[in-house]
Design an enzyme around this catalytic site. Structure first.
Site, mmCIF file in Angstrom:
data_model
loop_
_atom_site.group_PDB
_atom_site.id
_atom_site.type_symbol
_atom_site.label_atom_id
_atom_site.label_comp_id
_atom_site.label_asym_id
_atom_site.label_seq_id
_atom_site.Cartn_x
_atom_site.Cartn_y
_atom_site.Cartn_z
ATOM 1 N N THR A 64 9.558 100.044 10.556
ATOM 2 C CA THR A 64 9.677 100.515 9.171
ATOM 3 C C THR A 64 8.862 99.506 8.337
ATOM 4 O O THR A 64 8.687 98.372 8.425
ATOM 5 C CB THR A 64 10.830 100.655 8.380
ATOM 6 O OG1 THR A 64 11.020 101.353 7.284
ATOM 7 C CG2 THR A 64 11.591 99.253 8.442
ATOM 8 N N CYS A 65 8.542 100.027 7.115
ATOM 9 C CA CYS A 65 8.011 99.320 5.804
ATOM 10 C C CYS A 65 8.660 99.860 4.616
ATOM 11 O O CYS A 65 9.644 100.471 4.604
ATOM 12 C CB CYS A 65 6.495 99.370 5.862
ATOM 13 S SG CYS A 65 5.951 100.946 5.755
ATOM 14 N N ARG A 66 8.030 99.696 3.667
ATOM 15 C CA ARG A 66 8.566 100.210 2.185
ATOM 16 C C ARG A 66 8.715 101.684 2.104
ATOM 17 O O ARG A 66 9.635 102.288 2.101
ATOM 18 C CB ARG A 66 7.869 99.649 1.031
ATOM 19 C CG ARG A 66 8.865 99.967 -0.197
ATOM 20 C CD ARG A 66 7.867 99.467 -1.472
ATOM 21 N NE ARG A 66 6.618 99.787 -1.718
ATOM 22 C CZ ARG A 66 6.149 101.254 -1.937
ATOM 23 N NH1 ARG A 66 6.958 101.950 -2.185
ATOM 24 N NH2 ARG A 66 4.868 101.234 -2.150
ATOM 25 N N GLY A 68 6.510 103.826 4.629
ATOM 26 C CA GLY A 68 6.086 104.402 5.946
ATOM 27 C C GLY A 68 4.753 104.257 6.301
ATOM 28 O O GLY A 68 4.361 104.557 7.085
ATOM 29 N N LEU A 93 11.856 102.480 3.850
ATOM 30 C CA LEU A 93 12.914 101.846 3.041
ATOM 31 C C LEU A 93 13.252 102.765 1.833
ATOM 32 O O LEU A 93 14.499 102.768 1.497
ATOM 33 C CB LEU A 93 12.618 100.457 2.657
ATOM 34 C CG LEU A 93 13.490 99.855 1.529
ATOM 35 C CD1 LEU A 93 14.939 99.444 2.276
ATOM 36 C CD2 LEU A 93 12.953 98.290 1.082
#
Length: 180
Positions: A64-66, A68, A93
């Protein structure tokens, strides 16, 4: 399109609760320190090593990241880490928060430098345009100066505004590694 299949926040939460998945946050430490999904393991994209996950190879990996996007763009690198099953958290996120799931948030940690630069540059460019319209046309040079700075940052990898922002008191203690 991403090489990694997507998993919803709700399904990921079930896997995390039953211990069958590991959530790997690929953002930078300053981004993670401000806000992250509880239980996520920080492994910045720049430093991912296949051996970081030797003990978790039997679990489902979810990256994951902020939003996607960063994860989707780097799916090939992430797949090469040797998990039997790997996914991308659909929407990152942001989607996790929209689903009302728990996050760790620390308002004392400043926004990451990239976002600070975006806010600063955008604000200065907008200010230049407004002043050029309302006060004097020469203020358009402010917008041009900011645009030229962003162009040079993109071409050279050096961003003077980021360097200046890093010296600001709200960033100093977090960028020096004093906070975690």
């Amino acid at each position: 399109m991403s090489l990694l299949p997507k998993i919803t926040p709700q399904i990921l939460q079930q896997h995390l609760q039953d211990g069958t998945a590991i959530l790997i946050d690929i953002r930078e430490p300053a981004e993670y320190a401000r806000e992250h999904i509880r239980g996520a393991r920080l492994v910045p994209l720049a430093g991912i090593d296949a051996h970081d996950f030797d003990a978790e190879r039997d679990r489902i990996a979810v990256f994951t990241c902020r939003s996607g996007n960063r994860t989707a763009l780097n799916a090939g690198r992430l797949l090469a880490k040797g998990f039997r099953e790997a996914y991308l958290l659909d929407g990152g996120l942001d989607a996790w928060k929209q689903a009302g799931l728990p996050v760790h948030f620390d308002a004392r940690v400043p926004l990451d430098l990239q976002r600070q630069v975006q806010i600063g540059a955008g604000g200065l460019a907008l200010l230049g345009a407004i002043l050029a319209f309302l006060v004097h046309p020469a203020f358009i040079l402010l917008s041009g100066f900011v645009g030229a700075g962003l162009l040079m940052a993109g071409l050279t990898g050096f961003c003077g505004m980021a360097r200046l922002l890093a010296l600001m008191p709200w960033n100093r203690k977090f960028l020096s590694g004093a906070a975690a």
